[in-house]
Design a protein around this motif. Structure first.
Motif, PDB file in Angstrom:
ATOM      1  N   MET A   1       0.829  -1.193   0.000  1.00 40.09           N
ATOM      2  CA  MET A   1       0.000   0.000   0.000  1.00 40.09           C
ATOM      3  C   MET A   1       0.875   1.259   0.000  1.00 40.09           C
ATOM      4  N   GLU A   2       1.951   1.235   0.845  1.00 35.30           N
ATOM      5  CA  GLU A   2       2.831   2.383   0.866  1.00 35.30           C
ATOM      6  C   GLU A   2       3.579   2.519  -0.458  1.00 35.30           C
ATOM      7  N   GLU A   3       3.669   1.390  -1.243  1.00 35.24           N
ATOM      8  CA  GLU A   3       4.374   1.455  -2.502  1.00 35.24           C
ATOM      9  C   GLU A   3       3.635   2.350  -3.513  1.00 35.24           C
ATOM     10  N   GLN A   4       2.329   2.557  -3.311  1.00 34.95           N
ATOM     11  CA  GLN A   4       1.542   3.365  -4.227  1.00 34.95           C
ATOM     12  C   GLN A   4       1.781   4.863  -4.000  1.00 34.95           C
ATOM     13  N   VAL A   5       2.388   5.229  -2.906  1.00 35.82           N
ATOM     14  CA  VAL A   5       2.622   6.628  -2.557  1.00 35.82           C
ATOM     15  C   VAL A   5       4.114   6.807  -2.286  1.00 35.82           C
ATOM     16  N   GLU A   6       4.676   7.889  -2.802  1.00 33.74           N
ATOM     17  CA  GLU A   6       6.090   8.161  -2.543  1.00 33.74           C
ATOM     18  C   GLU A   6       6.259   8.708  -1.138  1.00 33.74           C
ATOM     19  N   VAL A   7       6.984   7.964  -0.318  1.00 39.85           N
ATOM     20  CA  VAL A   7       7.189   8.346   1.074  1.00 39.85           C
ATOM     21  C   VAL A   7       8.397   9.270   1.165  1.00 39.85           C
ATOM     22  N   ILE A  70       4.792  13.296  10.262  1.00 35.81           N
ATOM     23  CA  ILE A  70       4.510  11.939   9.765  1.00 35.81           C
ATOM     24  C   ILE A  70       3.037  11.598   9.944  1.00 35.81           C
ATOM     25  N   GLN A  71       2.485  11.936  11.134  1.00 33.73           N
ATOM     26  CA  GLN A  71       1.078  11.634  11.374  1.00 33.73           C
ATOM     27  C   GLN A  71       0.171  12.417  10.419  1.00 33.73           C
ATOM     28  N   SER A  72       0.500  13.668  10.165  1.00 33.65           N
ATOM     29  CA  SER A  72      -0.303  14.473   9.227  1.00 33.65           C
ATOM     30  C   SER A  72      -0.225  13.900   7.814  1.00 33.65           C
ATOM     31  N   TRP A  73       0.974  13.490   7.412  1.00 33.91           N
ATOM     32  CA  TRP A  73       1.149  12.921   6.080  1.00 33.91           C
ATOM     33  C   TRP A  73       0.380  11.616   5.941  1.00 33.91           C
ATOM     34  N   CYS A  74       0.416  10.785   6.975  1.00 35.29           N
ATOM     35  CA  CYS A  74      -0.321   9.519   6.945  1.00 35.29           C
ATOM     36  C   CYS A  74      -1.827   9.772   6.828  1.00 35.29           C
ATOM     37  N   HIS A  80      -5.178   6.168   0.334  1.00 33.63           N
ATOM     38  CA  HIS A  80      -4.299   5.329  -0.481  1.00 33.63           C
ATOM     39  C   HIS A  80      -3.809   4.102   0.300  1.00 33.63           C
ATOM     40  N   GLY A  81      -4.411   3.891   1.451  1.00 36.43           N
ATOM     41  CA  GLY A  81      -4.056   2.718   2.244  1.00 36.43           C
ATOM     42  C   GLY A  81      -2.919   2.912   3.201  1.00 36.43           C
TER      43      GLY A  81
END
Length: 406
Positions: A1-7, A70-74, A80-81
């Motif tokens: 799921m995180e792979e769908q969004v650039e961290v 990090i919490q805001s970004w999540c 996007h999961g």
């Protein structure tokens, strides 16, 4: 799921390479996830990236700003999961842990004692760091052991909580040795706990009994009461849990080299229980431990008599040769040699041939799968009764050809 969004790269822990849940910063200026860096610092005294030394008493500084980012970004990418991380609990400090230990010492009622123990248990369960802090507080482990000893009969809830906490700590051998020396009634308290019906309590008692008997002096081991072996064997019989079973087997293996402990174990019914375990087909380590325990108890006449009197005893030991592991084969051959040397009646000699034990020994004697000492023990066992086995119709022809060279 995180792979769908650039961290963002600065959200990622350099150790775990995952998004940080609880970012903390070392004095070197590098930020890591708390769990990852605390595990690292348990075995290494340097910053992973800079290689600069980190003091043993270093307390990483929480990076609240980065955590909120990090919490805001999540939250922004939740659709996007991306997992939402809760705000982490602040880690306990040494003063807080010491204060809880003091509450244990000063508790004036069972209810107050249990409340303090439960709070301390929750603190210890939060992280490896907290457990390390607890183990390092002077007198903390002794206080917990004293609770076990004092509460095993009357305040069982307190005993259970204290046992769970002690078993969660990774205590050194030196610490365990001091614990045994300062708490003479600890083994008796553990035996009393093993006699209860609460399976969880019995499992924790077995784990602690394994740990303390492993560091006991020979003088203490020699004087172990019969009840220890009765309860350990009963634990094996009841199959409380895999960890409890392993702990009970370790206790048998570790204690039956001393004094009359072999006989005590045999009198407690260890041999038929161990044979039944082998018949049930345990995993590799369980089989190795059961055979090691049988090897120990077959060091006395009572143990050998119990083995050969069991209808499946000799056969099941022979069946484990070359089928489990090199360790299992070595222990099984030791048991068979002991029987052949000291308990081989005509009926037993015949049974060893009929059940395929002699054939297995012939294979071991020639096998590169076993160590030289095991091969020599197999050859020695075959020589003991060559007169009875040489022409046995139960041996396969190719094994008969090998036999004279044994």
């Amino acid at each position: 799921m995180e792979e769908q969004v650039e961290v963002p790269s600065y959200f990622v822990c350099p150790i775990s390479l995952h998004i940080m849940r609880d970012p903390v910063t070392l004095p070197t200026g590098i930020t890591y996830d708390r769990d990852g860096i605390e595990r690292w610092l348990l075995t290494a005294g340097t910053c992973p990236l800079t290689k600069q030394p980190v003091p043993p008493d270093c307390e990483p500084t929480p990076n609240h700003t980065l955590r909120r980012l990090i919490q805001s970004w999540c939250a922004l990418h939740a659709d996007h999961g991306v997992e939402l991380f809760p705000t982490p609990k602040p880690p306990a400090d040494r003063a807080r842990v010491a204060e809880l230990v003091s509450r244990l010492c000063g508790a004036t009622s069972s209810a107050g004692l249990v409340d303090a123990l439960r709070e301390l248990r929750d603190v210890a369960a939060e992280s490896e760091r907290n457990r390390k802090l607890l183990a390092a507080v002077p007198g903390a482990v002794d206080v917990l052991a004293a609770v076990v000893v004092a509460s095993c009969q009357d305040a069982k809830a307190a005993c259970d909580e204290a046992l769970e906490i002690i078993c969660s700590l990774e205590l050194s051998e030196q610490c365990l040795a001091r614990l045994v020396e300062r708490n003479e009634g600890l083994v008796d308290a553990l035996v009393a706990t093993l006699q209860r019906t609460n399976t969880t309590s019995r499992a924790y008692a077995a784990l602690l009994l394994e740990a303390v008997t492993a560091v006991m002096s020979s003088n203490r081991l020699v004087s172990l009461h019969e009840e220890v072996f009765v309860e350990v064997v009963q634990l094996l019989r009841d199959k409380v849990s895999n960890p409890a079973t392993r702990a009970a087997l370790h206790v048998l293996v570790g204690t039956t080299s001393w004094g009359r402990n072999r006989v005590k174990a045999v009198d407690a019914g260890a041999v038929p229980v161990l044979i039944d375990m082998l018949l049930d087909g345990p995993d590799r380590r369980g089989c190795e431990l059961a055979l090691a325990a049988l090897d120990r108890v077959c060091g006395c006449a009572e143990g050998r008599a119990a083995l050969v009197s069991h209808g499946a005893g000799v056969a099941v030991v022979g069946r484990k040769v070359l089928r489990v592991s090199e360790v299992a084969s070595e222990k099984a051959v030791r048991v068979l040699r002991s029987v052949a040397r000291h308990a081989a009646t005509a009926a037993v000699v015949q049974e060893m041939a009929q059940t395929g034990v002699v054939g297995k020994l012939c294979v071991v004697a020639q096998s590169e799968q076993c160590g030289e000492r095991t091969r020599e023990r197999a050859r020695e066992t075959l020589r003991l009764h060559a007169w009875a086995w040489r022409n046995s119709p139960c041996l396969q022809p190719h094994l008969q050809a090998l036999y004279p060279s044994c």
